[in-house]
Design a protein around this motif. Sequence first.
Motif, mmCIF file in Angstrom:
data_model
loop_
_atom_site.group_PDB
_atom_site.id
_atom_site.type_symbol
_atom_site.label_atom_id
_atom_site.label_comp_id
_atom_site.label_asym_id
_atom_site.label_seq_id
_atom_site.Cartn_x
_atom_site.Cartn_y
_atom_site.Cartn_z
ATOM 1 N N ARG A 75 -38.039 0.525 -12.881
ATOM 2 C CA ARG A 75 -37.873 1.036 -14.243
ATOM 3 C C ARG A 75 -37.312 -0.035 -15.171
ATOM 4 N NH1 ARG A 75 -34.834 6.706 -15.924
ATOM 5 N NH2 ARG A 75 -35.002 6.447 -18.184
ATOM 6 N N ARG A 76 -36.437 -0.896 -14.627
ATOM 7 C CA ARG A 76 -35.833 -1.940 -15.448
ATOM 8 C C ARG A 76 -36.832 -3.040 -15.787
ATOM 9 N NH1 ARG A 76 -31.257 -4.520 -12.314
ATOM 10 N NH2 ARG A 76 -30.486 -2.384 -12.414
ATOM 11 N N LEU A 77 -37.682 -3.381 -14.818
ATOM 12 C CA LEU A 77 -38.613 -4.493 -15.005
ATOM 13 C C LEU A 77 -40.006 -4.045 -15.427
ATOM 14 C CD1 LEU A 77 -37.615 -6.594 -11.862
ATOM 15 C CD2 LEU A 77 -36.825 -6.879 -14.219
ATOM 16 N N GLY A 78 -40.311 -2.758 -15.272
ATOM 17 C CA GLY A 78 -41.641 -2.268 -15.568
ATOM 18 C C GLY A 78 -42.455 -2.185 -14.302
ATOM 19 N N ARG A 79 -43.394 -1.258 -14.247
ATOM 20 C CA ARG A 79 -44.218 -1.095 -13.058
ATOM 21 C C ARG A 79 -45.109 -2.315 -12.866
ATOM 22 N NH1 ARG A 79 -44.468 3.935 -10.874
ATOM 23 N NH2 ARG A 79 -43.493 5.617 -12.052
ATOM 24 N N PRO A 80 -45.373 -2.716 -11.593
ATOM 25 C CA PRO A 80 -46.224 -3.870 -11.356
ATOM 26 C C PRO A 80 -47.609 -3.737 -11.964
ATOM 27 C CG PRO A 80 -45.066 -3.235 -9.347
ATOM 28 C CD PRO A 80 -44.817 -2.161 -10.360
ATOM 29 N N THR A 112 -29.497 8.299 6.528
ATOM 30 C CA THR A 112 -30.349 8.991 5.545
ATOM 31 C C THR A 112 -29.890 8.702 4.123
ATOM 32 O OG1 THR A 112 -30.764 10.773 7.136
ATOM 33 C CG2 THR A 112 -31.219 11.235 4.820
ATOM 34 N N LEU A 113 -28.601 8.757 3.890
ATOM 35 C CA LEU A 113 -28.084 8.478 2.550
ATOM 36 C C LEU A 113 -28.272 7.005 2.178
ATOM 37 C CD1 LEU A 113 -24.793 10.593 2.609
ATOM 38 C CD2 LEU A 113 -26.870 11.052 1.300
ATOM 39 N N THR A 114 -28.136 6.108 3.151
ATOM 40 C CA THR A 114 -28.337 4.683 2.879
ATOM 41 C C THR A 114 -29.780 4.402 2.489
ATOM 42 O OG1 THR A 114 -26.586 4.086 4.443
ATOM 43 C CG2 THR A 114 -28.143 2.359 3.844
ATOM 44 N N GLN A 115 -30.713 5.018 3.198
ATOM 45 C CA GLN A 115 -32.125 4.835 2.846
ATOM 46 C C GLN A 115 -32.422 5.421 1.478
ATOM 47 O OE1 GLN A 115 -32.575 2.432 5.326
ATOM 48 N NE2 GLN A 115 -34.649 3.109 4.895
ATOM 49 N N THR A 116 -31.791 6.548 1.161
ATOM 50 C CA THR A 116 -31.956 7.130 -0.166
ATOM 51 C C THR A 116 -31.447 6.178 -1.241
ATOM 52 O OG1 THR A 116 -31.673 9.349 0.767
ATOM 53 C CG2 THR A 116 -31.392 9.118 -1.612
ATOM 54 N N ALA A 117 -30.323 5.524 -0.963
ATOM 55 C CA ALA A 117 -29.777 4.548 -1.914
ATOM 56 C C ALA A 117 -30.739 3.385 -2.120
ATOM 57 C CB ALA A 117 -28.425 4.045 -1.418
ATOM 58 N N ARG A 118 -31.394 2.936 -1.053
ATOM 59 C CA ARG A 118 -32.347 1.833 -1.174
ATOM 60 C C ARG A 118 -33.560 2.240 -2.003
ATOM 61 N NH1 ARG A 118 -32.536 -0.873 4.926
ATOM 62 N NH2 ARG A 118 -30.376 -1.688 4.901
ATOM 63 N N LEU A 119 -34.054 3.456 -1.773
ATOM 64 C CA LEU A 119 -35.187 3.931 -2.569
ATOM 65 C C LEU A 119 -34.800 4.068 -4.035
ATOM 66 C CD1 LEU A 119 -36.612 6.680 -0.153
ATOM 67 C CD2 LEU A 119 -37.583 4.417 -0.616
ATOM 68 N N LEU A 120 -33.588 4.562 -4.270
ATOM 69 C CA LEU A 120 -33.109 4.706 -5.642
ATOM 70 C C LEU A 120 -32.950 3.344 -6.314
ATOM 71 C CD1 LEU A 120 -32.127 6.689 -7.805
ATOM 72 C CD2 LEU A 120 -29.833 6.518 -6.816
ATOM 73 N N GLU A 121 -32.473 2.367 -5.555
ATOM 74 C CA GLU A 121 -32.313 1.022 -6.099
ATOM 75 C C GLU A 121 -33.659 0.417 -6.463
ATOM 76 O OE1 GLU A 121 -29.958 -3.110 -4.948
ATOM 77 O OE2 GLU A 121 -30.353 -1.603 -3.422
ATOM 78 N N ALA A 122 -34.653 0.630 -5.591
ATOM 79 C CA ALA A 122 -35.993 0.111 -5.885
ATOM 80 C C ALA A 122 -36.596 0.793 -7.112
ATOM 81 C CB ALA A 122 -36.901 0.314 -4.669
ATOM 82 N N ARG A 123 -36.358 2.080 -7.244
ATOM 83 C CA ARG A 123 -36.883 2.808 -8.403
ATOM 84 C C ARG A 123 -36.237 2.332 -9.691
ATOM 85 N NH1 ARG A 123 -37.346 9.417 -8.909
ATOM 86 N NH2 ARG A 123 -38.384 9.443 -10.945
ATOM 87 N N ILE A 124 -34.921 2.094 -9.650
ATOM 88 C CA ILE A 124 -34.224 1.587 -10.833
ATOM 89 C C ILE A 124 -34.726 0.197 -11.192
ATOM 90 C CG2 ILE A 124 -31.968 0.802 -11.672
ATOM 91 C CD1 ILE A 124 -30.727 3.138 -10.172
ATOM 92 N N ALA A 125 -34.980 -0.635 -10.165
ATOM 93 C CA ALA A 125 -35.485 -1.982 -10.421
ATOM 94 C C ALA A 125 -36.864 -1.931 -11.074
ATOM 95 C CB ALA A 125 -35.544 -2.773 -9.117
#
Length: 245
Positions: A225-230, A210-223
Motif C-alpha cells: 500500500r505504501r509503495l503501490g501495487r507491482p 499464527t500471530l507472527t505469520q499474520t504480522a508478516r502478511l500485514l507488513e507485506a500488505r502495508i508495504a
Amino acid sequence: MIEIVQNNWLLFLIGQYPNGPLGGLAATLIIAVIGLILAFPCAMLLALGRISPYRPFRLVASTIVHVVRGTPFLMVIFWAYFALPLILGRPVEGFWTLIGALVIYESAYLAEVIRAGIKALPQGQTEAARSLGLGYWRTMWFIILPQALFNSLPTLLSQFVSLIKETSLGYVISVNEFTFAAAQVNSMLLTKPVEVFSLLAITYFVVCFTLTQTARLLEARIARRRLGRPDQIQTKGTLATEPSP
C-alpha cells in the motif's frame, strides 16, 4: 498426549470455569488483550514524551523507558505483587496484579515501537503541517500519529505475541492462566510431566506462530500500500515509455 487432551481439554481451555475462576488458554488471551489495550495509551504518552521538544518531558519519559526495559519482567511482577496493595490500600487479585505488571512492562516496549514509527516518517510531513498553521500537538495528533501507528501495526502485533508468552510468568503468583492450568493437569496425572508440558509448549507455539505469520502478511500488505501495487507500477512504467501519438 492425545489421551491427555481428550480428558483435560476443558481445563486447558477455560480452567475450572464455571465452577471456579476463568483460566486456561482463554484467560491467557484475555489477560494479553487487556494488558495491550491498557498499555497502549501509556505507551503513546511515553513515546510523545521521548520526542517532546521540552527537555523535562524527554528526561522523565526516557528514564521510565530505560529503567523498565532494563528490568526483568519477573521482577516487575514481584514489584506489582507487593507494591500495588500498599499503594491502593487493599488486597489485589493475582489477575489484576499480572495485568498491572504487563501494563508497566509493555508500555516501555510499545513506546519505542511508536517512537520508531514516528521517526520513520519523512520530516516533510511535519514541515507541511506547520506551514499550514498547525501547532505541535495538532500536527502530531492529526498528521503524524495516524501514519506512524498504521505503519507500526505489524510490530505491534509482534509485541502482542511477546505479551502472550509473558503471561506464563503469572504462574508464580498463582494466576489462573494457561501454564497454571497445565500445572494443575500435571499434579493430577503425576506420571506424565513431559507430555503435559510438551502439549503446553506446542499450544504456545501454534498460537504465537499464527500471530507472527499474520504480522508478516500485514507488513507485506502495508508495504504494498505504501509503495503501490507491482502491477500498477508496471502499468505506469509501460505508459510512461509508450511514444506519444
